[in-house]
Design a protein around this motif. Structure first.
Motif, PDB file in Angstrom:
ATOM      1  N   MET A 194       6.140 -10.572 -10.516  1.00 20.47           N
ATOM      2  CA  MET A 194       6.084  -9.703  -9.200  1.00 20.47           C
ATOM      3  C   MET A 194       4.868  -9.694  -8.959  1.00 20.47           C
ATOM      4  SD  MET A 194       9.183  -8.276  -9.017  1.00 20.47           S
ATOM      5  CE  MET A 194       9.110  -7.160  -7.973  1.00 20.47           C
ATOM      6  N   PRO A 195       4.376 -10.794  -7.851  1.00 18.03           N
ATOM      7  CA  PRO A 195       2.850 -10.752  -7.419  1.00 18.03           C
ATOM      8  C   PRO A 195       2.651  -9.716  -6.499  1.00 18.03           C
ATOM      9  CG  PRO A 195       4.351 -12.533  -6.340  1.00 18.03           C
ATOM     10  CD  PRO A 195       5.147 -11.743  -7.329  1.00 18.03           C
ATOM     11  N   PRO A 196       1.319  -9.251  -6.331  1.00 21.87           N
ATOM     12  CA  PRO A 196       0.900  -8.215  -5.555  1.00 21.87           C
ATOM     13  C   PRO A 196       1.477  -8.527  -4.134  1.00 21.87           C
ATOM     14  CG  PRO A 196      -1.037  -9.385  -6.449  1.00 21.87           C
ATOM     15  CD  PRO A 196       0.175 -10.050  -7.052  1.00 21.87           C
ATOM     16  N   LYS A 197       1.797  -7.544  -3.255  1.00 15.89           N
ATOM     17  CA  LYS A 197       2.052  -7.577  -1.779  1.00 15.89           C
ATOM     18  C   LYS A 197       1.072  -6.627  -1.174  1.00 15.89           C
ATOM     19  CE  LYS A 197       6.636  -8.926  -2.713  1.00 15.89           C
ATOM     20  NZ  LYS A 197       8.427  -8.525  -2.696  1.00 15.89           N
ATOM     21  N   TYR A 198      -0.268  -7.364  -0.522  1.00 16.58           N
ATOM     22  CA  TYR A 198      -1.008  -6.573   0.149  1.00 16.58           C
ATOM     23  C   TYR A 198      -1.516  -7.032   1.314  1.00 16.58           C
ATOM     24  CZ  TYR A 198      -3.798 -10.160  -2.619  1.00 16.58           C
ATOM     25  OH  TYR A 198      -4.275 -11.392  -2.846  1.00 16.58           O
ATOM     26  N   LYS A 199      -0.353  -7.621   2.101  1.00 13.90           N
ATOM     27  CA  LYS A 199      -0.513  -8.128   3.401  1.00 13.90           C
ATOM     28  C   LYS A 199      -0.971  -7.095   4.314  1.00 13.90           C
ATOM     29  CE  LYS A 199       1.927 -10.479   7.030  1.00 13.90           C
ATOM     30  NZ  LYS A 199       3.330 -10.885   7.619  1.00 13.90           N
ATOM     31  N   GLU A 200      -0.491  -5.940   4.434  1.00 12.16           N
ATOM     32  CA  GLU A 200      -0.771  -4.769   5.422  1.00 12.16           C
ATOM     33  C   GLU A 200      -2.133  -4.187   5.039  1.00 12.16           C
ATOM     34  OE1 GLU A 200       2.223  -5.071   3.793  1.00 12.16           O
ATOM     35  OE2 GLU A 200       3.299  -5.204   5.775  1.00 12.16           O
ATOM     36  N   LEU A 474       1.595  13.236  16.433  1.00 16.17           N
ATOM     37  CA  LEU A 474       1.210  13.062  15.216  1.00 16.17           C
ATOM     38  C   LEU A 474       1.816  11.894  14.512  1.00 16.17           C
ATOM     39  CD1 LEU A 474      -0.259  14.857  13.178  1.00 16.17           C
ATOM     40  CD2 LEU A 474       2.013  15.915  12.262  1.00 16.17           C
ATOM     41  N   ILE A 475       0.906  10.862  13.958  1.00 15.15           N
ATOM     42  CA  ILE A 475       1.370   9.640  13.528  1.00 15.15           C
ATOM     43  C   ILE A 475       1.312   9.280  12.369  1.00 15.15           C
ATOM     44  CG2 ILE A 475       0.657   7.019  14.158  1.00 15.15           C
ATOM     45  CD1 ILE A 475      -0.759   7.888  16.491  1.00 15.15           C
ATOM     46  N   TYR A 476       2.403   8.892  11.714  1.00 17.75           N
ATOM     47  CA  TYR A 476       2.625   8.532  10.196  1.00 17.75           C
ATOM     48  C   TYR A 476       2.954   7.119  10.078  1.00 17.75           C
ATOM     49  CZ  TYR A 476       2.746  13.822   9.284  1.00 17.75           C
ATOM     50  OH  TYR A 476       2.481  15.157   9.041  1.00 17.75           O
ATOM     51  N   PRO A 477       2.636   6.429   8.876  1.00 20.58           N
ATOM     52  CA  PRO A 477       3.070   5.172   8.631  1.00 20.58           C
ATOM     53  C   PRO A 477       4.584   5.037   8.627  1.00 20.58           C
ATOM     54  CG  PRO A 477       2.142   5.845   6.666  1.00 20.58           C
ATOM     55  CD  PRO A 477       1.786   7.299   7.761  1.00 20.58           C
ATOM     56  N   PHE A 502       4.194   4.643  12.872  1.00 19.49           N
ATOM     57  CA  PHE A 502       3.434   3.416  13.219  1.00 19.49           C
ATOM     58  C   PHE A 502       3.699   2.116  12.170  1.00 19.49           C
ATOM     59  CE2 PHE A 502      -0.315   0.583  13.151  1.00 19.49           C
ATOM     60  CZ  PHE A 502      -0.528   0.528  14.627  1.00 19.49           C
ATOM     61  N   ASP A 503       4.089   1.000  12.971  1.00 14.97           N
ATOM     62  CA  ASP A 503       4.693   0.017  12.129  1.00 14.97           C
ATOM     63  C   ASP A 503       3.573  -0.874  11.951  1.00 14.97           C
ATOM     64  OD1 ASP A 503       5.875  -2.178  10.942  1.00 14.97           O
ATOM     65  OD2 ASP A 503       7.427  -2.233  12.501  1.00 14.97           O
ATOM     66  N   LEU A 504       3.162  -0.905  10.709  1.00 19.16           N
ATOM     67  CA  LEU A 504       1.821  -1.781  10.285  1.00 19.16           C
ATOM     68  C   LEU A 504       1.977  -3.359  10.395  1.00 19.16           C
ATOM     69  CD1 LEU A 504       0.633   0.148   6.983  1.00 19.16           C
ATOM     70  CD2 LEU A 504      -0.553   0.074   9.226  1.00 19.16           C
ATOM     71  N   SER A 505       3.349  -3.890  10.459  1.00 19.92           N
ATOM     72  CA  SER A 505       3.866  -5.107  10.694  1.00 19.92           C
ATOM     73  C   SER A 505       3.473  -5.720  12.085  1.00 19.92           C
ATOM     74  CB  SER A 505       5.191  -5.595   9.912  1.00 19.92           C
ATOM     75  OG  SER A 505       6.127  -4.586  10.774  1.00 19.92           O
ATOM     76  N   THR A 506       3.851  -4.714  13.062  1.00 20.15           N
ATOM     77  CA  THR A 506       3.694  -5.208  14.242  1.00 20.15           C
ATOM     78  C   THR A 506       2.500  -4.281  15.056  1.00 20.15           C
ATOM     79  OG1 THR A 506       5.015  -3.342  15.013  1.00 20.15           O
ATOM     80  CG2 THR A 506       6.343  -5.367  14.459  1.00 20.15           C
ATOM     81  N   ASP A 507       1.599  -3.592  14.255  1.00 17.86           N
ATOM     82  CA  ASP A 507       0.367  -2.932  14.940  1.00 17.86           C
ATOM     83  C   ASP A 507       0.769  -1.998  16.189  1.00 17.86           C
ATOM     84  OD1 ASP A 507      -0.894  -4.253  13.027  1.00 17.86           O
ATOM     85  OD2 ASP A 507      -1.643  -5.872  14.333  1.00 17.86           O
ATOM     86  N   THR A 527       5.446  -6.495  20.827  1.00 19.13           N
ATOM     87  CA  THR A 527       5.908  -6.692  19.337  1.00 19.13           C
ATOM     88  C   THR A 527       5.251  -8.009  18.467  1.00 19.13           C
ATOM     89  OG1 THR A 527       7.804  -8.072  19.853  1.00 19.13           O
ATOM     90  CG2 THR A 527       7.951  -5.537  19.775  1.00 19.13           C
ATOM     91  N   GLU A 528       4.645  -8.955  19.260  1.00 19.38           N
ATOM     92  CA  GLU A 528       3.945 -10.044  18.711  1.00 19.38           C
ATOM     93  C   GLU A 528       2.630  -9.842  18.304  1.00 19.38           C
ATOM     94  OE1 GLU A 528       5.258 -14.337  20.590  1.00 19.38           O
ATOM     95  OE2 GLU A 528       3.682 -13.690  21.074  1.00 19.38           O
ATOM     96  N   LYS A 529       2.183 -10.046  17.194  1.00 19.69           N
ATOM     97  CA  LYS A 529       0.897  -9.811  16.794  1.00 19.69           C
ATOM     98  C   LYS A 529      -0.164 -10.658  17.372  1.00 19.69           C
ATOM     99  CE  LYS A 529      -0.179  -9.017  12.509  1.00 19.69           C
ATOM    100  NZ  LYS A 529      -0.798  -7.691  12.748  1.00 19.69           N
ATOM    101  N   GLU A 530      -1.272  -9.900  17.748  1.00 12.38           N
ATOM    102  CA  GLU A 530      -2.417 -10.920  18.256  1.00 12.38           C
ATOM    103  C   GLU A 530      -3.025 -11.794  17.293  1.00 12.38           C
ATOM    104  OE1 GLU A 530      -3.657  -7.455  21.362  1.00 12.38           O
ATOM    105  OE2 GLU A 530      -5.447  -8.412  20.245  1.00 12.38           O
TER     106      GLU A 530
END
Length: 530
Positions: A194-200, A474-477, A502-507, A527-530
């Protein structure tokens, strides 16, 4: 003659003479439920040598077709009417045979149970499992090809491991304790990495700390299965290698000392106070062109941290090699005091890319995060500030005129002066107020887990910055449960609050039609990331 006998004699007669091999027996639970269905497979038996109260003197062997360990089943599934409360009776007329046949043909899914053993590789396997180490094998579980039972030492009851029990053992691969894993454990468990997943987190750190995430060496590192702190160490060492190739900056370092030789400027006051036996010594002040400037010493301090706590062989090797190169540089004992003295002048441009990595190591590293026999390593980031800065960065792209951390309003006045400054994260004058919270909402909890202090804070923002009229956010992840805005909260007929993910995968903010109508500028995002 038997029918008129006492009830005990009647029940024994039915058990011995009326029940036949191949008959179906249903075990009831009250009038409306049943908990097992079996088939008679043996004749009447009388046992005199019983050892526990749970055993019976008179019995017949049964092959259990359905046993409901998780709970009884409603009688309507196979019965035409309520079950009678008798010890033993013929139920031919009350059972629907067609329903019974279909029910027996249906495979009942057993509810899975999970047992999690943390840090299983550090434990004594024989003491954790004991005799159960054999019973947890697939073939030796209850219903398996080679089903096994053991007798429990205290209750003397037979025990077998059911096939719906799953055992998960977690292991920490950061140390070398994996090499000592018991062979019995290796044979009975499947090992899944189970490797770490720290993309966000990677993206947020790049944005907040202004890290260049698209450098060739650094981009390659992001795909290595390293713990987050080892990944940061690797990134720091890559930047340090670049800096070594370009060369370290020197600076004039002011110094004072007592010397046998006169150089620089004589400190006249200290010299006049010199005792007669030290008249041959000079108190001097001078500037020396030296490599021990603040930035270099902070880099050396970060390198010393890596040498102390890193477990990765490649990081260890690189850090040792660079420590020899930086041997003439002295690290700080209290490096945090000097971080704000890092120069940002034009001639220090080559140090720009290593600075954020150095800051993360020196401010976030806590080698004593875990107590006890095994020391741990933790990088502690202020996630509230990182999330706030990350959301602010992307909203600022959409609304350049929005104010960050507005500081124009106070909660109250006292003795003719303002007190209790109100600082919303984002404020568009006379339009709306936004605030971010790095917290996880629970849709099933009371008030969704929103802290009442946050609601009071937004109430104060609305009345002071919007004069009690307008819309706030009020903004939550975003989480697995929280994927769309909550229904509007109304403080009054004119003041409203929207809780939005707020969606961290699409900013981007996730809004509904009403939110897009109330905050049109905030949702003009691809929805496309820059």
């Amino acid at each position: 003659m038997i029918e008129n006998s006492p009830i005990t004699v009647l029940m024994v007669d039915r058990l011995v003479n009326h029940m036949k091999i191949g008959d179906i027996v249903v075990v009831s639970k009250g009038n409306n439920f049943f908990r097992a269905i079996g088939e008679i497979t043996g004749g009447y038996e009388y046992k005199e040598d019983i050892t526990t109260v749970d055993e019976y003197v008179q019995c017949r062997k049964v092959k259990w077709l359905k046993v409901f360990d998780d709970g009884a089943q409603p009688s309507q599934l196979i019965f035409k009417k309520e079950i009678m409360q008798r010890t033993l009776y013929n139920a031919k007329k009350s059972i629907d045979r067609e329903k019974l046949s279909k029910f027996l043909a249906t495979k009942i899914e057993k509810k899975p149970y999970v047992l999690i053993i943390d840090e299983i590789n550090r434990g004594n396997i024989s003491r954790i499992f004991g005799e159960l180490i054999t019973l947890i094998e697939d073939t030796k579980r209850k219903g398996g090809e080679d089903e096994r039972e053991i007798t429990l030492p205290y209750s003397k009851k037979p025990f077998a491991v059911p096939d719906n029990l799953y055992i998960i053992g977690t292991m920490n691969t950061a140390d070398r304790s994996l090499t000592a894993i018991d062979l019995a454990l290796r044979r009975r468990f499947h090992f899944v990495e189970m490797p770490p997943k720290y993309k966000e987190l990677d993206m947020m750190l790049e944005c907040v700390y202004h890290i260049k995430g698209k450098q060739a060496d650094t981009a390659k590192l992001s795909h290595i299965n390293l713990p987050i702190h080892e990944w940061i160490f690797s990134s720091f060492l890559v930047e340090l290698a670049q800096l070594i190739r370009k060369g370290f900056k020197h600076d004039y370092i002011f110094a004072e000392e007592e010397s046998n030789f006169l150089r620089g400027r004589l400190d006249v006051i200290k010299q006049l106070r010199q005792t007669p036996d030290r008249q041959t010594k000079f108190h001097i002040k001078y500037s020396q062109y030296d490599i021990n400037r603040v930035e270099n010493r902070l880099i050396k301090s970060a390198l010393e941290c890596i040498l102390k706590v890193s477990k990765n062989l490649n990081n260890k090797r690189m850090a040792t090699e660079y420590a020899h190169i930086l041997d003439e540089i002295s690290p700080y004992t209290e490096s945090l005091k000097y971080l704000n003295k890092w120069s940002e002048s034009r001639d220090m441009a080559t140090y720009k890319s290593i600075r954020p990595w150095c800051e993360m190591i020196l401010t976030g590293l806590n080698p004593f995060f875990q107590r006890g026999k095994h020391k741990g390593v933790a990088l502690l980031f202020p996630m509230e500030r990182i999330f706030e800065s990350y959301v602010t960065h992307h909203i600022k792209k959409l609304v350049p005129s929005i104010n960050i951390q507005a500081q124009s309003e106070y909660l109250a006045r006292h003795n003719n002066s303002n007190c209790f400054l109100l600082k919303p994260d984002l404020y568009l004058k006379d339009t709306y107020v936004l605030d971010t919270k790095w917290k996880q909402l629970n849709i099933g909890a009371k008030d969704y887990g929103i802290d009442i202090a946050d609601m009071r804070q937004m109430f104060a923002y609305g009345h002071k910055y919007l004069q009690g009229r307008g819309d706030m956010m009020l903004i939550y992840p975003v989480t697995k449960d929280f994927t769309k805005p909550l229904n509007c909260y109304s403080f009054s007929n004119d003041l409203h609050l929207w809780v939005v993910p707020f969606d961290l995968s699409t900013d981007s903010l996730i809004g509904n039609e009403v939110c897009r109508e109330k905050f049109p500028k905030l949702f003009k995002i691809s929805t496309e990331k820059e």
